[in-house]
Write a protein that holds these residues in place. Structure first.
Motif, PDB file in Angstrom:
ATOM      1  N   LYS A   4      36.946  47.320  33.515  1.00  8.42           N
ATOM      2  CA  LYS A   4      37.890  46.204  33.537  1.00  8.42           C
ATOM      3  C   LYS A   4      37.191  44.940  34.024  1.00  8.42           C
ATOM      4  O   LYS A   4      36.442  44.970  34.995  1.00  8.42           O
ATOM      5  N   GLU A   5      37.458  43.835  33.319  1.00 12.81           N
ATOM      6  CA  GLU A   5      36.829  42.557  33.663  1.00 12.81           C
ATOM      7  C   GLU A   5      37.913  41.546  34.004  1.00 12.81           C
ATOM      8  O   GLU A   5      38.965  41.495  33.355  1.00 12.81           O
ATOM      9  N   TYR A   6      37.657  40.732  35.015  1.00  9.96           N
ATOM     10  CA  TYR A   6      38.657  39.762  35.477  1.00  9.96           C
ATOM     11  C   TYR A   6      38.003  38.400  35.669  1.00  9.96           C
ATOM     12  O   TYR A   6      36.846  38.291  36.048  1.00  9.96           O
ATOM     13  N   LEU A   7      38.803  37.368  35.380  1.00 10.90           N
ATOM     14  CA  LEU A   7      38.410  35.976  35.628  1.00 10.90           C
ATOM     15  C   LEU A   7      39.379  35.351  36.626  1.00 10.90           C
ATOM     16  O   LEU A   7      39.747  34.186  36.489  1.00 10.90           O
ATOM     17  N   THR A   8      39.816  36.156  37.591  1.00  6.30           N
ATOM     18  CA  THR A   8      40.908  35.727  38.470  1.00  6.30           C
ATOM     19  C   THR A   8      40.461  35.552  39.922  1.00  6.30           C
ATOM     20  O   THR A   8      41.208  35.837  40.854  1.00  6.30           O
ATOM     21  N   VAL A   9      39.210  35.120  40.123  1.00  2.00           N
ATOM     22  CA  VAL A   9      38.760  34.826  41.487  1.00  2.00           C
ATOM     23  C   VAL A   9      39.548  33.631  42.008  1.00  2.00           C
ATOM     24  O   VAL A   9      39.568  32.562  41.392  1.00  2.00           O
ATOM     25  N   ASP A  20      42.656  38.108  42.256  1.00  2.77           N
ATOM     26  CA  ASP A  20      44.085  38.359  42.021  1.00  2.77           C
ATOM     27  C   ASP A  20      44.300  39.250  40.806  1.00  2.77           C
ATOM     28  O   ASP A  20      43.417  39.385  39.938  1.00  2.77           O
ATOM     29  N   ASP A  21      45.499  39.834  40.731  1.00  4.41           N
ATOM     30  CA  ASP A  21      45.992  40.562  39.550  1.00  4.41           C
ATOM     31  C   ASP A  21      45.044  41.674  39.104  1.00  4.41           C
ATOM     32  O   ASP A  21      44.731  41.812  37.907  1.00  4.41           O
ATOM     33  N   VAL A  22      44.576  42.469  40.034  1.00  3.33           N
ATOM     34  CA  VAL A  22      43.665  43.573  39.718  1.00  3.33           C
ATOM     35  C   VAL A  22      44.454  44.875  39.694  1.00  3.33           C
ATOM     36  O   VAL A  22      45.279  45.130  40.576  1.00  3.33           O
ATOM     37  N   GLU A  23      44.182  45.703  38.712  1.00  3.11           N
ATOM     38  CA  GLU A  23      44.873  46.990  38.597  1.00  3.11           C
ATOM     39  C   GLU A  23      43.928  48.147  38.947  1.00  3.11           C
ATOM     40  O   GLU A  23      42.808  48.207  38.456  1.00  3.11           O
ATOM     41  N   GLY A  24      44.386  49.035  39.797  1.00  3.42           N
ATOM     42  CA  GLY A  24      43.691  50.299  40.036  1.00  3.42           C
ATOM     43  C   GLY A  24      42.379  50.215  40.781  1.00  3.42           C
ATOM     44  O   GLY A  24      41.573  51.144  40.706  1.00  3.42           O
ATOM     45  N   ALA A  25      42.133  49.144  41.529  1.00  3.21           N
ATOM     46  CA  ALA A  25      40.881  49.056  42.294  1.00  3.21           C
ATOM     47  C   ALA A  25      40.935  50.010  43.478  1.00  3.21           C
ATOM     48  O   ALA A  25      42.002  50.280  44.041  1.00  3.21           O
ATOM     49  N   LYS A  26      39.763  50.511  43.867  1.00  3.66           N
ATOM     50  CA  LYS A  26      39.678  51.467  44.976  1.00  3.66           C
ATOM     51  C   LYS A  26      38.729  50.926  46.043  1.00  3.66           C
ATOM     52  O   LYS A  26      37.748  50.241  45.731  1.00  3.66           O
ATOM     53  N   LEU A  64      28.497  30.415  42.486  1.00  3.70           N
ATOM     54  CA  LEU A  64      29.771  30.960  42.021  1.00  3.70           C
ATOM     55  C   LEU A  64      30.825  29.859  41.994  1.00  3.70           C
ATOM     56  O   LEU A  64      30.789  28.929  42.797  1.00  3.70           O
ATOM     57  N   SER A  65      31.764  29.963  41.073  1.00  2.00           N
ATOM     58  CA  SER A  65      32.849  28.989  41.030  1.00  2.00           C
ATOM     59  C   SER A  65      34.130  29.694  40.599  1.00  2.00           C
ATOM     60  O   SER A  65      34.100  30.643  39.806  1.00  2.00           O
ATOM     61  N   ILE A  66      35.225  29.236  41.149  1.00  2.00           N
ATOM     62  CA  ILE A  66      36.537  29.808  40.796  1.00  2.00           C
ATOM     63  C   ILE A  66      36.834  29.506  39.323  1.00  2.00           C
ATOM     64  O   ILE A  66      36.657  28.386  38.852  1.00  2.00           O
ATOM     65  N   GLY A  67      37.256  30.496  38.587  1.00  2.00           N
ATOM     66  CA  GLY A  67      37.607  30.314  37.181  1.00  2.00           C
ATOM     67  C   GLY A  67      36.464  30.592  36.219  1.00  2.00           C
ATOM     68  O   GLY A  67      36.686  30.824  35.035  1.00  2.00           O
ATOM     69  N   LYS A  68      35.216  30.571  36.700  1.00  2.00           N
ATOM     70  CA  LYS A  68      34.077  30.822  35.813  1.00  2.00           C
ATOM     71  C   LYS A  68      33.281  32.071  36.219  1.00  2.00           C
ATOM     72  O   LYS A  68      32.255  32.376  35.622  1.00  2.00           O
ATOM     73  N   THR A  69      33.755  32.759  37.245  1.00  2.00           N
ATOM     74  CA  THR A  69      33.066  33.954  37.722  1.00  2.00           C
ATOM     75  C   THR A  69      33.770  35.198  37.189  1.00  2.00           C
ATOM     76  O   THR A  69      34.982  35.350  37.361  1.00  2.00           O
ATOM     77  N   ARG A  70      33.017  36.054  36.539  1.00  2.00           N
ATOM     78  CA  ARG A  70      33.587  37.276  35.952  1.00  2.00           C
ATOM     79  C   ARG A  70      33.357  38.449  36.910  1.00  2.00           C
ATOM     80  O   ARG A  70      32.246  38.641  37.399  1.00  2.00           O
ATOM     81  N   ILE A  71      34.398  39.210  37.132  1.00  2.00           N
ATOM     82  CA  ILE A  71      34.338  40.380  38.015  1.00  2.00           C
ATOM     83  C   ILE A  71      34.604  41.629  37.188  1.00  2.00           C
ATOM     84  O   ILE A  71      35.617  41.711  36.482  1.00  2.00           O
ATOM     85  N   ARG A  72      33.695  42.596  37.258  1.00  2.00           N
ATOM     86  CA  ARG A  72      33.865  43.856  36.528  1.00  2.00           C
ATOM     87  C   ARG A  72      33.862  45.018  37.523  1.00  2.00           C
ATOM     88  O   ARG A  72      32.901  45.178  38.297  1.00  2.00           O
ATOM     89  N   PHE A  73      34.910  45.820  37.505  1.00  2.00           N
ATOM     90  CA  PHE A  73      35.042  46.973  38.395  1.00  2.00           C
ATOM     91  C   PHE A  73      34.486  48.211  37.697  1.00  2.00           C
ATOM     92  O   PHE A  73      34.922  48.557  36.592  1.00  2.00           O
ATOM     93  N   ARG A  74      33.516  48.873  38.340  1.00  2.00           N
ATOM     94  CA  ARG A  74      32.766  49.963  37.703  1.00  2.00           C
ATOM     95  C   ARG A  74      33.420  51.342  37.816  1.00  2.00           C
ATOM     96  O   ARG A  74      32.969  52.292  37.185  1.00  2.00           O
ATOM     97  N   GLY A  75      34.433  51.468  38.651  1.00  2.00           N
ATOM     98  CA  GLY A  75      35.130  52.749  38.729  1.00  2.00           C
ATOM     99  C   GLY A  75      34.420  53.806  39.572  1.00  2.00           C
ATOM    100  O   GLY A  75      34.804  54.977  39.575  1.00  2.00           O
TER     101      GLY A  75
END
Length: 459
Positions: A4-9, A20-26, A64-75
């Motif tokens: 899952k990838e997010y642009l919601t920093v 924000d708005d992250v699903e299923g993070a551990k 890093l900047s808000i709105g341009k930083t991509r976050i990927r959760f590896r599970g």
């Protein structure tokens, strides 16, 4: 499994990112952080509250900047690839090879947080580990499975002592494999180069694994470094059946990194600004040492820490002392008098000393000789303190003998060369030789038959 990838920093504070708005993070989940320039860093999940996730970044967050930083959760959590090929290698604080060698082809990948050892499965620490340093081996021995920290001060030669112990340490039974895992945290490039060269020029590198975190590396990497080292040690000990000595320096820099991250998280500070969970965090590292019933291997730890302002009541040495089984204290006074290693034997302590020495392990006279040397040295130090107050004329002839003994003890027993690897027999023979300076009537802690046997050898 899809990533899952997010642009919601939403917020960036030091090494921390609020997403924000992250699903299923551990908790503890590994995270990829893609910078606006396309470079990729790593981090992990520090806190989860509903759909809000706090991520700690292991790299510098500049750029890093808000709105341009991509976050990927590896599970999955942070893992270290391991195989027997890690021996002889040098890694960075996050487990990446920095010695110019190839990537490790993993036999398995292990979670760096490890699994706690079930207390009922623990075997009692026993068996002697020879460091080649008389002040440790003779008086405060290191026992296999023990946690024995070195308390030092700024400017004292703890780095040289750490390198010497790493080069010289061995179990006395030659058929058993022995290895060293060395974790350096917050050190300078010069210090890192010193450690690597010391290992290489003595061929100790062949049985060692080094993890190096430099002073200018991010604080988050410093927090991960000891966990990487202990994960490698657990693999060598419990998968490959080796006896592993883990040396971690400097734990003070590790604790300061914890304090930095805690401040960024705006947590309520504890003593001297350190987080309230400092004891728990240190215990999670130290308690990964030990022996397991039925397992051939073992993990022994020597954490090294510098006491701010030489204060042993500072939270770091204070809490460390509660968790570990003793301590080796370095003395500024001995260092000023050019005595190396400047080990202050009187406040030093190995609580498991009697479990690792004696007949069948070192020698049958070891315990009694050690007690006699402690007693005579302590009496000599008291006599010297009395002479400072009242003058030498106030001392009895016996007091003068013990004062002279304390000086000789420091010169002959404590002092030794940086590359001098003393055997156990040599250390004990030096101790018996020193006891000849005292009247035999004062040797009340050694047996008459031991005096007859070992004094005769050195007469």
């Amino acid at each position: 499994m899809s990533i899952k990838e997010y642009l919601t920093v939403r917020e960036i504070i030091g090494p921390l990112l609020l997403v924000d708005d992250v699903e299923g993070a551990k908790y503890g989940e590994l995270v990829e952080i893609e910078f606006p320039d396309g470079s990729v860093g790593t981090g992990n999940v520090l806190e989860v509250s509903g759909r809000k996730v706090l991520v700690q970044c292991f790299e510098d967050t500049r750029g890093l900047s808000i709105g341009k930083t991509r976050i990927r959760f590896r599970g999955r959590g942070m893992e270290l690839p391991v195989s027997r090929d890690i021996l002889g290698r040098v890694f960075g604080g996050l487990g990446d090879p920095i010695d110019g060698g190839p990537e490790i082809i993993a036999t398995k990948r292990l979670d760096v947080n490890g699994n706690p050892i079930n207390p009922t499965a623990r075997d009692y620490p026993s068996d002697f580990i020879q460091t080649g340093v008389s002040a440790i081996d003779g008086l405060n021995p290191l026992v296999r499975g023990q946690k024995l920290p070195i308390f030092s001060g700024s400017g004292l030669p703890h780095s040289r002592l750490a390198a010497q112990i790493a080069r010289q340490s061995a179990v006395l039974r030659k058929e058993e494999e022995f290895s060293v895992v060395f974790a350096a945290m917050g050190i300078t490039f010069e210090e890192a180069n010193y450690f690597i060269e010391e290992f290489r020029k003595t061929a100790a590198i062949e049985r060692s694994v080094l993890f190096v975190n430099l002073a200018d590396d991010p604080a988050m990497e410093r927090i991960a470094t000891p966990r990487m080292a202990l994960t490698a040690a657990e693999y060598l000990a419990f998968d490959l059946g080796m006896h592993v000595l883990v040396i971690m320096t400097d734990m003070t820099y590790y604790c300061e990194a914890l304090r930095e991250v805690s401040a960024a998280r705006k947590e309520v500070p504890g003593r001297r600004g350190y987080p309230g969970y400092l004891y728990t965090d240190l215990a999670m590292l130290y308690e990964r040492a030990g022996r397991i019933k039925g397992a051939k291997g073992s993990i022994t730890q020597i954490p090294i820490l510098t006491m701010p302002e030489d204060d042993k009541t500072h939270p770091i040495p204070d809490l460390t002392g509660y968790i570990t089984e003793g301590q080796i204290m370095l003395s500024r006074e001995l260092h000023r008098r050019d005595i190396y290693p400047p080990i202050d034997v009187l406040p030093s302590l190995s609580r498991l000393k009697e479990k690792g020495i004696g007949e069948g392990r070192t020698r049958e006279d070891h315990s009694n000789l050690s007690n006699q040397l402690f007693s005579a040295y302590a009496r000599g130090k008291e006599a010297k303190e009395l002479a400072v107050i009242l003058g030498e004329s106030a001392l009895t002839e016996e007091d003068k003998m013990f004062a002279s003994f304390s000086d000789e003890f420091e010169r002959e027993f404590i002092r030794q060369g940086e590359f001098e690897n003393r055997t156990m027999d040599f250390t004990l023979s030096v101790g018996w030789d020193l006891l000849r300076l005292l009247p035999r009537a004062e040797l009340k802690r050694v047996k008459p038959e031991q005096i007859q046997k070992y004094m005769k050898q050195v007469d």
